[in-house]
Scaffold this active site. Sequence first.
Site, PDB file in Angstrom:
ATOM      1  N   HIS A 139      33.315  56.205  29.860  1.00 54.68           N
ATOM      2  CA  HIS A 139      34.151  55.143  30.407  1.00 54.68           C
ATOM      3  C   HIS A 139      33.283  53.893  30.566  1.00 54.68           C
ATOM      4  CE1 HIS A 139      37.296  53.168  32.627  1.00 54.68           C
ATOM      5  NE2 HIS A 139      36.518  53.024  33.686  1.00 54.68           N
ATOM      6  N   GLY A 154      30.665  51.370  35.325  1.00 54.03           N
ATOM      7  CA  GLY A 154      30.989  51.222  36.744  1.00 54.03           C
ATOM      8  C   GLY A 154      32.323  51.855  37.051  1.00 54.03           C
ATOM      9  N   SER A 156      36.197  52.508  38.100  1.00 55.43           N
ATOM     10  CA  SER A 156      37.430  51.878  37.639  1.00 55.43           C
ATOM     11  C   SER A 156      37.842  50.768  38.600  1.00 55.43           C
ATOM     12  CB  SER A 156      38.530  52.938  37.543  1.00 55.43           C
ATOM     13  OG  SER A 156      39.719  52.373  37.065  1.00 55.43           O
ATOM     14  N   LYS A 160      34.827  45.399  35.034  1.00 51.14           N
ATOM     15  CA  LYS A 160      34.181  45.495  33.717  1.00 51.14           C
ATOM     16  C   LYS A 160      34.946  44.704  32.662  1.00 51.14           C
ATOM     17  CE  LYS A 160      34.433  49.971  33.578  1.00 51.14           C
ATOM     18  NZ  LYS A 160      35.053  50.211  34.890  1.00 51.14           N
ATOM     19  N   ASP A 178      37.267  50.158  27.924  1.00 52.77           N
ATOM     20  CA  ASP A 178      37.750  51.372  28.582  1.00 52.77           C
ATOM     21  C   ASP A 178      37.037  52.636  28.099  1.00 52.77           C
ATOM     22  OD1 ASP A 178      39.387  52.653  30.515  1.00 52.77           O
ATOM     23  OD2 ASP A 178      40.618  53.438  28.885  1.00 52.77           O
ATOM     24  N   GLU A 203      42.435  46.012  28.707  1.00 52.95           N
ATOM     25  CA  GLU A 203      43.412  46.169  29.785  1.00 52.95           C
ATOM     26  C   GLU A 203      42.964  45.332  30.979  1.00 52.95           C
ATOM     27  OE1 GLU A 203      44.802  49.301  33.221  1.00 52.95           O
ATOM     28  OE2 GLU A 203      43.446  49.981  31.636  1.00 52.95           O
ATOM     29  N   ARG A 244      14.422  43.069  43.189  1.00 56.57           N
ATOM     30  CA  ARG A 244      14.503  41.614  43.080  1.00 56.57           C
ATOM     31  C   ARG A 244      13.469  41.048  42.118  1.00 56.57           C
ATOM     32  NH1 ARG A 244      15.209  39.156  49.045  1.00 56.57           N
ATOM     33  NH2 ARG A 244      15.579  37.309  47.758  1.00 56.57           N
TER      34      ARG A 244
END
Length: 309
Positions: A139, A154, A156, A160, A178, A203, A244
């Site tokens: 995914h 990441g 849902s 993204k 997706d 989507e 960082r």
Amino acid sequence: MYGITITELISKMDLKNLTPELDTEKIVLSHPEVNRPALQLTGFYDHFDNERVQMIGNVELAYLAGLTKERRLAMYDKLISSKIPCIVFCRDQQPEPDVLALCNYYGVPCLKSGKTTSDTMAEIIRWLKAKLAPCISIHGVLVDVFGEGVLITGESGIGKSEAALELIKRGHRLVSDDVVEIRKVSDETLVGSAPEITRYFIELRGIGIIDVKTLFGVESVKDTQSIDMVIQLEEWDKDREYDRLGLEEQYTEFLGNKVVCHKIPVRPGRNLAIIVESAAVNYRQKKMGYNAARELYNRVQANIARKSE
């Protein structure tokens, strides 16, 4: 690993089928290599891999031309009866009618290529290795950013697809949204692509499905892309310490291959597209030998050393 039919091979490599009576849809290739059966045509069959595409070039034909017809057909008979998937004649060489009769008898497709033997071999091997490579589906979103393949992952709904859409508007190219199919084509290279059914679509929650190719043009999409780095989006946690400086690279693994991975915290106001772009450019700089974090570290160390003198 799945199989590739001889029909697909003929279509992709633009080969001519000299045995149209045979059903090439039922014969499946499962090995990504090609064999030139020079030794087999002399009668040596130790370590012979009969699962490979067999390819006949000028060398093999020159050797066979020096044999008597009976001996030549006997060599062809032994090769073709060895349960090989197909036999390819290169440089537009036309096999003898007796050879075609043997191919039909044993159910082995006989194909012809107009290209040189080395070129035909290289193209077939490259294509078969990509198609038969180990494959997983994950995914995520895969985007070509300045030539670097960036896989955005990441949970849902974290953003993204929105980040990918902004990247497309900035001139970069979508590979898949997706679901990303990842193939291991070598120990160093992973190649990502979209499933056929969702190719070029994104989507967007609240809007629905959009066709990127139609909206933004053919230059905004790409069929395949090597995966060079991973951007993992996650919810911002104020109690967590985030890297960082970036002195040490973090990695994730797919199919046994390690890929550079950056975990990016997401919160309102952060422009994810700019962050992904910057990560891709920074990755390219590192490949070219320049590491900004290392340069800053060296400057700080040099400054400390001067003050302590």
